[in-house]
Scaffold this motif. Structure first.
Motif, PDB file in Angstrom:
ATOM      1  N   ILE A 486      34.100  56.617  64.455  1.00 28.05           N
ATOM      2  CA  ILE A 486      33.994  55.464  63.598  1.00 28.05           C
ATOM      3  C   ILE A 486      34.620  55.829  62.283  1.00 28.05           C
ATOM      4  N   SER A 487      35.486  54.738  61.798  1.00 29.77           N
ATOM      5  CA  SER A 487      36.232  54.785  60.434  1.00 29.77           C
ATOM      6  C   SER A 487      36.223  53.575  59.703  1.00 29.77           C
ATOM      7  N   THR A 488      36.426  53.692  58.484  1.00 38.84           N
ATOM      8  CA  THR A 488      36.211  52.478  57.783  1.00 38.84           C
ATOM      9  C   THR A 488      37.455  52.398  56.679  1.00 38.84           C
ATOM     10  N   HIS A 496      35.852  47.390  56.557  1.00 42.44           N
ATOM     11  CA  HIS A 496      36.081  47.035  57.793  1.00 42.44           C
ATOM     12  C   HIS A 496      35.765  48.386  58.782  1.00 42.44           C
ATOM     13  N   TYR A 497      35.115  48.339  59.679  1.00 44.08           N
ATOM     14  CA  TYR A 497      34.740  49.318  60.745  1.00 44.08           C
ATOM     15  C   TYR A 497      35.663  49.425  61.825  1.00 44.08           C
ATOM     16  N   TYR A 498      36.200  50.849  62.153  1.00 43.97           N
ATOM     17  CA  TYR A 498      37.014  50.671  63.541  1.00 43.97           C
ATOM     18  C   TYR A 498      36.280  51.756  64.457  1.00 43.97           C
ATOM     19  N   GLN A 500      35.640  53.676  68.076  1.00 43.26           N
ATOM     20  CA  GLN A 500      36.287  53.774  69.613  1.00 43.26           C
ATOM     21  C   GLN A 500      35.106  54.210  70.304  1.00 43.26           C
ATOM     22  N   HIS A 506      40.668  50.615  73.805  1.00 43.07           N
ATOM     23  CA  HIS A 506      40.469  49.776  72.750  1.00 43.07           C
ATOM     24  C   HIS A 506      40.010  50.470  71.434  1.00 43.07           C
ATOM     25  N   ILE A 507      40.190  49.872  70.272  1.00 42.00           N
ATOM     26  CA  ILE A 507      39.614  50.099  69.242  1.00 42.00           C
ATOM     27  C   ILE A 507      39.004  48.782  68.555  1.00 42.00           C
ATOM     28  N   THR A 509      36.921  46.439  66.011  1.00 44.41           N
ATOM     29  CA  THR A 509      37.007  46.372  64.687  1.00 44.41           C
ATOM     30  C   THR A 509      35.944  45.084  64.205  1.00 44.41           C
ATOM     31  N   PHE A 538      43.620  46.655  69.280  1.00 41.39           N
ATOM     32  CA  PHE A 538      42.568  46.339  68.311  1.00 41.39           C
ATOM     33  C   PHE A 538      41.806  44.828  68.786  1.00 41.39           C
ATOM     34  N   GLU A 540      38.538  42.350  67.797  1.00 42.50           N
ATOM     35  CA  GLU A 540      37.283  42.073  66.963  1.00 42.50           C
ATOM     36  C   GLU A 540      36.016  41.828  67.735  1.00 42.50           C
TER      37      GLU A 540
END
Length: 550
Positions: A486-488, A496-498, A500, A506-507, A509, A538, A540
């Motif tokens: 998880i990254s921001t 926003h958070y990404y 996996q 998919h990623i 968000t 990506f 949502e």
């Protein structure tokens, strides 16, 4: 005799030159043909008058008195030509009069047979990945940007932006806009006309992918050509008696070969009334070969054989003359007209024109809308009351008025078995910034997002809260999985958070504004998410729930 021969010679030369430029159909139901005849007769009569004037002047000088007898002499040819002009004027005036809607309101109303249908049965629900996001203006920008990347082309050619270009078609089941290239100027035409135009642009309306298709054999017949390869001239010399509609379009067949679709007009009421399409001439843009097809025999790959202008005019006739002509002036009962705008809907491998219908005297709401198949002319009426397209656009703009975005003209979709407007919101530079789904019947229900998935998810959530709407549960996917990373990132002031997860490429968000639980999720946690499936990398998130912490 010499002056008569000169008059005849000059008139013949004028007739040939005028035909070259005017290109009238040699057809008694063509107004342009009568104007052409009038100008030819007028040229001869003017020349005759000039020569008679010279003779009068010369006779007056020799006799030392004014002698006007030369003007009074009547020549048989002059009488015939004056008679031809009179006949042409009478036909033009009389033909227009007897073709008027006043005399034939019922016949005009029946030009477009319209069948009342059920929206949810006819219009299939669309997946979010199949929503067309590219309108014509965006397609033009994308096409010019693509050509600008190709130095060998941009120095000699431009993308044609004329009305016949950027035609919306279904290309192998995908909504696509296509546009031919054109010569940059006259000099560049001289430099390249022997090889022709090297290709055309296609824009995928769902993915926004732009492709320049290079042709093995160039396009040598187009409106931008000169001499006999100019499309209009090529058509006229090939089919001298046919009356062509000006709304020809550029299309490609299923193999990507370029063609011009040229509608042929017939008049069904009076002499000049009830303009309709009796068929099309399909011209191969590369070698100029052509073939005429009756309306019932137009090939399946052709998408726009009937012009939108004629379709709109006939829908208006259908709505306005249900109770005859006098009702349009007194009473105006059961009258409707189109809502001053239209767009296209891809359905069953055809392109359908759709437009809203409003009651006469009301421009704030639609009483329904009409779909017209632009290949077969099949017309369907759906009695669904709701917002006009422009009201929906204003509603969406009102949601982002602080950003000063402008809405594109909407397209009509079936979302959750409800007629729904979809549109894009653009900034002052014409760049798409957000997307919106708007319920046709309740246009205050506006779902807006920075991505289609985000707007779509919000719209489905609104729909689920409305007891009157049945949401297709297949649209929302549920997945329970372990977070692998998880990254921001901070975008426009929001985090926003990404995310996996295991067993997914998919990623996912989401914004911290969607759910505060995002702030405590870490790798190893098990989460349950809901989302709209898409081919995009990506996606949502619509909902997220923490199932188990590591």
């Amino acid at each position: 005799m010499k002056k008569t021969l000169i008059s005849i010679g000059v008139t013949v030369i004028y007739a040939l030159v005028a035909y070259w430029f005017m290109l009238p159909a040699i057809n008694l139901r063509s107004k342009e043909f009568y104007f052409y005849l009038i100008t030819i007769c007028a040229v001869y009569l003017i020349l005759s008058l000039i020569f008679k004037g010279q003779r009068v002047i010369n006779d007056s000088i020799s006799q030392k008195k004014v002698n006007l007898s030369g003007f009074r002499s009547s020549h048989l040819v002059t009488k015939i030509l004056l008679g031809v002009i009179a006949v042409c004027v009478v036909v033009l005036a009389g033909g227009t009069l007897i073709s008027a809607e006043f005399f034939h309101a019922s016949a005009y109303q029946k030009l477009m047979p319209v069948d009342e249908r059920d929206f949810t049965e006819d219009i299939s629900q669309i997946s979010v990945k199949d929503v067309p996001v590219v309108d014509r203006d965006s397609a033009v920008r994308l096409g010019n940007r693509k050509l600008g990347e190709l130095v060998e082309f941009v120095s000699q050619f431009e993308v044609d932006e004329s009305t016949y270009s950027y035609t919306q078609i279904n290309y192998n089941g995908v909504p696509t806009r296509v546009a031919p290239l054109m010569y940059g100027d006259l000099i560049k035409w001289f430099n390249n006309q022997s090889e022709g135009i090297p290709g055309y642009i296609s824009v995928n309306m769902t993915t926004q992918d732009v492709t320049l298709h290079r042709l093995d054999e160039g396009i040598k017949y187009s409106p931008g050509e000169l001499f006999l390869r100019k499309l209009e001239r090529h058509l006229r010399f090939s089919y001298p008696t046919l009356i062509f509609d000006d709304n020809y379009v550029f299309e490609i067949d299923d193999e990507g070969n370029p063609y011009w679709i040229c509608p042929v007009v017939k008049y069904r009421i009076g002499l000049f009334g009830g303009k309709d399409i009796q068929g099309v001439v399909i011209v191969d843009a590369q070698d100029g070969s052509s073939q005429y097809y009756d309306a019932a025999d137009i090939p399946q790959w052709v998408d726009q054989a009937f012009s939108s202008d004629i379709a709109i005019a006939q829908i208006d006739y259908w709505g306005e003359y249900k109770r005859g002509f006098w009702n349009t002036i007194f009473g105006q009962k059961e009258m409707s007209h189109t809502s001053e705008g239209y767009n296209y809907l891809a359905q069953d491998d055809d392109i359908w024109l759709y437009t809203g219908l409003t009651s006469v005297g009301s421009d704030q709401s639609n009483i329904g809308f009409v779909l017209v198949n632009l290949r077969t002319k099949e017309a369907r009426y759906y009695p669904v009351s709701g917002a006009t397209e422009y009201s929906a656009m204003a509603s969406a703009e009102g949601q982002v008025q602080h950003l000063n975005y402008r809405a594109t003209f909407p397209i009509l979709l079936n979302v959750a078995n409800q007629p729904t407007y979809f549109l894009s919101l653009k900034d002052n530079a014409g760049l798409v910034k957000q997307f919106a789904f708007i319920n046709v019947e309740r246009y205050q229900e506006v779902a807006i997002g920075s991505t289609i998935n985000e707007a779509y998810s919000q719209y489905l959530e609104m729909s689920a809260d409305d007891a009157q709407i049945s949401v297709d549960t297949e649209d929302l996917r549920t997945l329970e999985a372990v977070v692998t990373s998880i990254s921001t990132a901070v975008i426009e002031g929001n985090t926003h958070y990404y995310i996996q997860v295991e067993n997914s490429d998919h990623i996912f968000t989401a914004s911290i504004q969607n759910d505060n639980i995002l702030a405590v999720i870490k790798a190893g946690d098990t989460i349950s998410i809901k989302y709209i499936d898409s081919d995009s990398q990506f996606i949502e998130l619509n909902e997220i729930e923490l199932v188990n912490q590591a």
